[in-house]
Write a protein that holds these residues in place. Structure first.
Motif, PDB file in Angstrom:
ATOM      1  N   GLN A 129       0.865  -1.171   0.000  1.00 49.24           N
ATOM      2  CA  GLN A 129       0.000   0.000   0.000  1.00 49.24           C
ATOM      3  C   GLN A 129       0.903   1.223   0.000  1.00 49.24           C
ATOM      4  O   GLN A 129       2.099   1.133   0.283  1.00 49.24           O
ATOM      5  N   GLY A 130       0.344   2.361  -0.340  1.00 50.85           N
ATOM      6  CA  GLY A 130       1.157   3.560  -0.347  1.00 50.85           C
ATOM      7  C   GLY A 130       0.337   4.806  -0.569  1.00 50.85           C
ATOM      8  O   GLY A 130      -0.836   4.752  -0.944  1.00 50.85           O
ATOM      9  N   VAL A 131       0.983   5.930  -0.306  1.00 54.73           N
ATOM     10  CA  VAL A 131       0.423   7.254  -0.552  1.00 54.73           C
ATOM     11  C   VAL A 131       1.524   8.062  -1.235  1.00 54.73           C
ATOM     12  O   VAL A 131       2.615   8.222  -0.675  1.00 54.73           O
ATOM     13  N   GLY A 132       1.250   8.557  -2.445  1.00 54.55           N
ATOM     14  CA  GLY A 132       2.262   9.322  -3.153  1.00 54.55           C
ATOM     15  C   GLY A 132       3.509   8.496  -3.381  1.00 54.55           C
ATOM     16  O   GLY A 132       3.461   7.380  -3.891  1.00 54.55           O
ATOM     17  N   MET A 133       4.652   9.026  -2.960  1.00 54.69           N
ATOM     18  CA  MET A 133       5.909   8.319  -3.135  1.00 54.69           C
ATOM     19  C   MET A 133       6.288   7.473  -1.930  1.00 54.69           C
ATOM     20  O   MET A 133       7.386   6.903  -1.881  1.00 54.69           O
ATOM     21  N   SER A 134       5.387   7.383  -0.949  1.00 57.59           N
ATOM     22  CA  SER A 134       5.630   6.571   0.245  1.00 57.59           C
ATOM     23  C   SER A 134       5.070   5.175   0.009  1.00 57.59           C
ATOM     24  O   SER A 134       3.853   4.963   0.093  1.00 57.59           O
ATOM     25  N   PHE A 135       5.953   4.251  -0.306  1.00 56.13           N
ATOM     26  CA  PHE A 135       5.563   2.884  -0.638  1.00 56.13           C
ATOM     27  C   PHE A 135       5.895   1.951   0.513  1.00 56.13           C
ATOM     28  O   PHE A 135       6.985   2.011   1.088  1.00 56.13           O
ATOM     29  N   LEU A 136       4.955   1.075   0.857  1.00 56.65           N
ATOM     30  CA  LEU A 136       5.162   0.092   1.917  1.00 56.65           C
ATOM     31  C   LEU A 136       4.655  -1.251   1.439  1.00 56.65           C
ATOM     32  O   LEU A 136       3.511  -1.374   0.996  1.00 56.65           O
TER      33      LEU A 136
END
Length: 201
Positions: A89-96
């Protein structure tokens, strides 16, 4: 030493069970909607397995180049050679994301892929076609060296060894090195930088 697929993808630990406990609608595509006409969602659900190297390239391209337009994304993927599900999952360039230790594909379970991306001015066909290009096919999954083949593996220097397994934990090869200790190393992809024919003396 063993190459961890999570290192290849440059990702962090991810626990699907913990996420589902916190957000039961994690994989509910219908729960995602926006009122801005330029904000849309693109989703896909399809059976098959993805090639880890192609997946790496695709994810990096999306996060780096499209991150500013991506509001949220999430998915569960089947990666060739992995018993565990890859969850992200992620938001913008924050990938997890990671291969979840507690969520494995069950015997007989259809190994399918589900994801949804929500963002601004998304090119739906581009996302769908880009993901489908990551699928493991006979053309990108066929390996040069059969099990039992004598090869040279890169362990800092090239050493002779024997191929003992294909697609082990997402890595193209597992090789037993002729070092007296039967050490095992992994070649993440089928490329001469990692594994090659034995040099002629």
């Amino acid at each position: 030493s063993k190459v961890d697929p999570s290192d290849i993808l440059n990702i962090n630990a991810f626990d699907l069970k913990r996420v589902l406990d916190f957000d039961p609608g994690f994989m509910d595509e219908d729960a995602e909607h926006e009122h801005d006409a330029t904000v849309t969602s693109v989703a896909i659900k399809t059976a098959g397995e993805v090639n880890i190297k192609l997946l790496q390239t695709w994810i990096r391209r999306l996060v780096i180049e499209d991150g500013a337009n991506l509001y949220r994304y999430k998915g569960v993927l089947a990666v060739k050679g992995m018993d565990k599900k890859f969850v992200f999952q992620g938001v913008g360039m924050s990938f997890l994301g990671d291969f979840d230790d507690e969520v494995e594909w069950k015997e007989g379970e259809v190994r399918d892929n589900r994801f949804v991306f929500i963002g601004k001015n998304l090119k739906h066909d581009f996302y769908r076609e880009g993901f489908r290009a990551c699928f493991a096919t006979p053309e990108n999954s066929e390996l040069r060296f059969p099990i039992g083949a004598t090869v040279e593996a890169n362990v800092g220097v090239f050493q002779k060894g024997t191929v003992v397994k294909h697609w082990d934990n997402g890595n193209a090869y597992r090789i037993e090195i002729e070092d007296g200790n039967k050490s095992n190393v992994w070649a993440p992809i089928d490329h001469d930088a990692y594994i090659r024919v034995v040099a002629v003396a």
